[in-house]
Design an enzyme around this catalytic site. Sequence first.
Site, PDB file in Angstrom:
ATOM      1  N   LYS A   1       6.409  25.957 -11.031  1.00 19.03           N
ATOM      2  CA  LYS A   1       5.705  26.455  -9.809  1.00 19.03           C
ATOM      3  C   LYS A   1       5.141  27.957 -10.398  1.00 19.03           C
ATOM      4  O   LYS A   1       4.126  28.242  -9.754  1.00 19.03           O
ATOM      5  CB  LYS A   1       6.581  27.176  -8.716  1.00 19.03           C
ATOM      6  CG  LYS A   1       7.013  25.880  -7.852  1.00 19.03           C
ATOM      7  CD  LYS A   1       7.845  26.189  -6.708  1.00 19.03           C
ATOM      8  CE  LYS A   1       8.528  25.195  -6.126  1.00 19.03           C
ATOM      9  NZ  LYS A   1       7.719  24.093  -5.341  1.00 19.03           N
TER      10      LYS A   1
ATOM     11  N   GLN B   1       8.812  30.673  -4.597  1.00 20.59           N
ATOM     12  CA  GLN B   1       7.255  30.964  -3.993  1.00 20.59           C
ATOM     13  C   GLN B   1       7.021  32.547  -4.146  1.00 20.59           C
ATOM     14  O   GLN B   1       5.750  32.813  -3.944  1.00 20.59           O
ATOM     15  CB  GLN B   1       7.283  30.841  -2.584  1.00 20.59           C
ATOM     16  CG  GLN B   1       7.334  29.260  -2.239  1.00 20.59           C
ATOM     17  CD  GLN B   1       6.275  28.279  -2.955  1.00 20.59           C
ATOM     18  OE1 GLN B   1       5.056  28.691  -3.208  1.00 20.59           O
ATOM     19  NE2 GLN B   1       6.716  26.932  -2.833  1.00 20.59           N
TER      20      GLN B   1
END
Length: 404
Positions: free
Chosen positions: A225, A202
Site C-alpha cells: 500500500k 492506510q
Amino acid sequence: MYDVNKVREDFPILAREIYGKPLVYLDNGATTQKPRQVVEAMVDEYYNVNANVHRGVHFLSQQATDLHEASRETVRRFINARSTSEIVFTRGTTESINLLAFTLGEAMVSEGDEVVVSAMEHHSNIVPWQMMCERKGARLRVIPMTDKGELQLDALESLLTERTRILCCTHVSNVLGTVNPVKDIVRTAHDRGIPVLIDGAQSVPHMPINVQELDCDFFAFSGHKVYGPTGVGVLYGKEEWLEKLPPYQGGGEMIKNVSFEKTTYNELPYKFEAGTPDYVATHALATALDYVTRLGMDNIEAYERELTRYAIEQMQQVDGMHIFGEPQERDAVISFQVGDIHHLDMGTLLDRLGIAVRTGHHCAEPLMRRLGIEGTARASFALYNTKQEIDVLVEGIERIRKMF
Ligand code: PLP
C-alpha cells in the site's frame, strides 16, 4: 515544488489504456502501483545477489543479508522506532495483527478479559481478535462512531476497564478516510496501563509516521500500500512488549538452540521471524520507503490533501451525490453513492471509462451495517493522481447518473 508529472514517469503502468481510455487508477487504498525503482531493485537482487539470508558464510548470502538488514534500518528510520529490534517483518498488516493477537492472547489474556476495537476497523483488525477472544473466553468491545464517521471518544472512559488487555484502532479508515486522533487514544489507554495497536495500513502511504511521538505500543502496515511489493509488511512493537510475548511460528531463524528436549528462542526481532523471509521484498520495500522519503512525506501529504479537498468539492456538484462520512480530518479516501445507483453498477460502468475504483463492503462489514448500507463505490488517491484525473472521474459519474 511537487512535480506530479515527473513522479508519474516513474510508474509505467499509468501510461496504460483500458478499453481504449487512459487508465485513471483510483483504487490505491487496495494497493498502490509500483515505481520503476522498486521493480528494478527486485530484478537486480534476483539477477545479481540472490542467496538465502542469515545462514551462509559465502559472499552472496552475506550481501543478501546486508540488504535485508539495511532494509530493517530503513523501516526503523521511516517510522522513527528506537531500535531495529522493534521491527518485525511479516507478510503484511493482516499477518502483523494475527501475530500480535495470537501471541498476546497466549501471554496475557484469560477468561473474562476484554479487547477493545473501533467501529470502523477493517476485518483484519477485528477477526484475529475475535478468534483470540473465542479461544480464551475473552470479550470484544467496540468504540462507537458518530454519524459523521468519527469515533466517540467520550465512550472510551467506560469501555476501558481493568479487564482490558489491549486497544486496537485504525489510524485512517479505509472506507471514510477518517484520520483518528490516535495520539489522544493512546494517552487515554496508557492512563489505565493498557497497550495500543495502531493499524497503519492506510496512514503510512499518506503522512509522516513517528511511532515514538504517537507512543503506540504496536503499529502494523503493508508494503504494497506504500508503493512496495506484495507479501511484505511490518509489525512494530516496543521492545519491552515484544520481549513479553512468546514466538508466533516455530522453525528456522527464530531459535537459539534446539534439542528434542528443549528449544531456546532467538533474540528480537528474529524470535518472530520463523523461516526464510521474503528478503527480496524487504529490500524492495526499503526502496519504496526511500522513494517516498526523497519526495518528502510532508509534500505527499499536502499534495494528496489538496487533491482530496478538490475531489470532494467537484463530486458534490453531482446531483444525488452522497459522500459517506464528514470527518474533521480526512485522508485520501472517498466512499460515495449517487442516487439509488448500485455501487457495483457504478464501479462497472466507471471501469468501461478506464477509471478503476473499488466497490463493495471494503472488508468492513460492521461499518457498513453501522451506516445502514451494503456497500459503496470508493475512490482512493495516491501521490501520482492528478486533478485532471478527478475531473475525468466526476465527468464519468455524471455520465452514468444521466444514463440511470
Ligand atoms: N487495515 C486496513 C485499514 C486496510 O485498509 C487493509 C487493507 O485494505 C488492511 C488492514 C489489510 O491489509 P493487507 O491485506 O495488506 O494485510
